[in-house]
Motif scaffolding. Structure first.
Motif, short mmCIF file in Angstrom:
data_model
loop_
_atom_site.label_atom_id
_atom_site.label_comp_id
_atom_site.label_asym_id
_atom_site.label_seq_id
_atom_site.Cartn_x
_atom_site.Cartn_y
_atom_site.Cartn_z
N ARG A 275 0.39 -3.21 4.77
CA ARG A 275 -1.04 -3.08 4.50
C ARG A 275 -1.38 -1.66 4.05
O ARG A 275 -0.87 -0.69 4.61
CB ARG A 275 -1.85 -3.44 5.75
CG ARG A 275 -1.57 -4.85 6.25
CD ARG A 275 -2.36 -5.18 7.51
NE ARG A 275 -2.15 -6.56 7.90
CZ ARG A 275 -2.87 -7.19 8.82
NH1 ARG A 275 -3.83 -6.54 9.47
NH2 ARG A 275 -2.62 -8.46 9.12
N PHE A 276 -2.24 -1.56 3.05
CA PHE A 276 -2.64 -0.27 2.51
C PHE A 276 -4.16 -0.19 2.45
O PHE A 276 -4.84 -1.19 2.22
CB PHE A 276 -2.05 -0.08 1.12
CG PHE A 276 -0.55 -0.11 1.10
CD1 PHE A 276 0.19 1.06 1.21
CD2 PHE A 276 0.14 -1.32 0.99
CE1 PHE A 276 1.58 1.03 1.22
CE2 PHE A 276 1.53 -1.35 1.00
CZ PHE A 276 2.25 -0.18 1.11
N ASP A 277 -4.69 1.03 2.64
CA ASP A 277 -6.14 1.16 2.71
C ASP A 277 -6.81 1.19 1.34
O ASP A 277 -8.04 1.20 1.26
CB ASP A 277 -6.53 2.39 3.53
CG ASP A 277 -6.19 3.70 2.84
OD1 ASP A 277 -5.46 3.67 1.83
OD2 ASP A 277 -6.66 4.76 3.32
N SER A 278 -6.02 1.21 0.25
CA SER A 278 -6.62 1.19 -1.08
C SER A 278 -5.74 0.41 -2.04
O SER A 278 -4.50 0.33 -1.87
CB SER A 278 -6.80 2.61 -1.62
OG SER A 278 -5.56 3.20 -1.95
N GLN A 279 -6.36 -0.17 -3.05
CA GLN A 279 -5.62 -0.91 -4.06
C GLN A 279 -4.69 0.03 -4.84
O GLN A 279 -3.56 -0.34 -5.16
CB GLN A 279 -6.58 -1.59 -5.03
CG GLN A 279 -5.90 -2.41 -6.10
CD GLN A 279 -6.90 -3.16 -6.97
OE1 GLN A 279 -8.10 -3.11 -6.74
NE2 GLN A 279 -6.41 -3.86 -7.98
N GLN A 280 -5.15 1.24 -5.12
CA GLN A 280 -4.35 2.20 -5.87
C GLN A 280 -3.05 2.53 -5.14
O GLN A 280 -1.97 2.54 -5.74
CB GLN A 280 -5.13 3.48 -6.11
CG GLN A 280 -4.34 4.54 -6.88
CD GLN A 280 -5.10 5.84 -7.05
OE1 GLN A 280 -6.21 6.00 -6.54
NE2 GLN A 280 -4.51 6.79 -7.75
N LEU A 281 -3.13 2.78 -3.85
CA LEU A 281 -1.95 3.13 -3.08
C LEU A 281 -0.96 1.96 -3.05
O LEU A 281 0.25 2.15 -3.16
CB LEU A 281 -2.35 3.52 -1.66
CG LEU A 281 -1.22 3.99 -0.73
CD1 LEU A 281 -0.50 5.19 -1.32
CD2 LEU A 281 -1.78 4.34 0.64
N CYS A 282 -1.48 0.76 -2.92
CA CYS A 282 -0.62 -0.42 -2.90
C CYS A 282 0.05 -0.62 -4.26
O CYS A 282 1.26 -0.87 -4.33
CB CYS A 282 -1.46 -1.65 -2.53
SG CYS A 282 -0.50 -3.19 -2.40
N GLU A 283 -0.72 -0.48 -5.34
CA GLU A 283 -0.17 -0.72 -6.67
C GLU A 283 0.78 0.38 -7.11
O GLU A 283 1.65 0.15 -7.95
CB GLU A 283 -1.30 -0.88 -7.68
CG GLU A 283 -2.08 -2.17 -7.47
CD GLU A 283 -3.09 -2.44 -8.58
OE1 GLU A 283 -3.40 -1.50 -9.35
OE2 GLU A 283 -3.54 -3.59 -8.68
N GLU A 284 0.65 1.58 -6.56
CA GLU A 284 1.61 2.64 -6.86
C GLU A 284 3.01 2.24 -6.40
O GLU A 284 4.01 2.65 -6.99
CB GLU A 284 1.20 3.95 -6.17
CG GLU A 284 0.05 4.67 -6.85
CD GLU A 284 -0.37 5.91 -6.09
OE1 GLU A 284 0.25 6.22 -5.05
OE2 GLU A 284 -1.33 6.57 -6.54
#
Length: 207
Positions: free
Chosen positions: A80-89
């Motif tokens: 789980r990630f707190d932002s879409q950007q961090l997850c998509e990176e």
């Protein structure tokens, strides 16, 4: 006996030093992996049920059961990630989805595969299943479990992964922030030629 020119000697020495450094990093990486997830064991990994069946290793019922369990546990096991950007990176554009639980929202990567491992118990065998995710930067064709254990390609559909990764009960993942991901060195916490990273730490959530 002919000797190499001084410049050549330095070049060879530098090359050996570089090789030694890579070997040391690889060894440290393997040691860290075993410390976290235990000694490696062999599993099979697939993207689809049909791929599983076509491998000739398992019957359709086993393949369906494995995929279904991975799907059922995905909401709890996926990183789980707190932002879409961090997850998509880590997982690539359009490879993450928003979810919410307990009044909090977060992003998780799409489930992209499942594993089948065999556990021996009292001379009888049974299977264990789990969901898999792919880091977009991984160039080796390996997979990761929700906890960040790396499945190292072996032969065909066979992979090696730390034994604890398939025997430890699935627990709800923490929500990762950028600072927690960076502190772990990226996806999986691995620092290697794979340029992979990992997750760990983050905000405790639901377990």
């Amino acid at each position: 006996m002919t000797t190499l020119p001084p410049r050549r000697k330095r070049s060879v020495a530098a090359g050996l030093t570089a090789v030694g450094a890579v070997a040391m990093l690889s060894g440290c990486d393997d040691n860290n992996e075993q410390a976290r997830f235990g000694p490696p064991t062999e599993v099979a990994a697939f993207q689809t049920v049909q791929q599983c069946v076509d491998s000739g290793q398992f019957d359709r019922d086993t393949c369906v059961a494995a995929q279904q369990k991975a799907f059922n546990e995905d909401g709890k096991a996926a990183p789980r990630f707190d932002s879409q950007q961090l997850c998509e990176e880590q997982f690539g554009a359009a490879q993450c989805q928003r979810r919410s639980e307990g009044g909090q929202s977060f992003f998780t990567p799409l489930l992209t595969g499942f594993l089948i491992g065999q556990l021996l118990n009292n001379n009888s065998s049974r299977y264990t299943y789990g969901g898999l995710y792919r880091d977009r930067r991984d160039r080796d064709g390996g997979w990761y479990t929700g906890s960040g254990a790396y499945l190292s390609p072996n032969n065909g559909y066979r992979y090696n992964v730390g034994s604890k990764a398939i025997t430890t009960p699935v627990t709800t993942q923490r929500i990762q922030t950028r600072s927690s991901v960076v502190s772990r060195g990226g996806f999986g916490g691995r620092v290697s030629a794979r340029s992979s990273g990992g997750w760990g730490g983050g905000r405790s959530f639901g377990g």
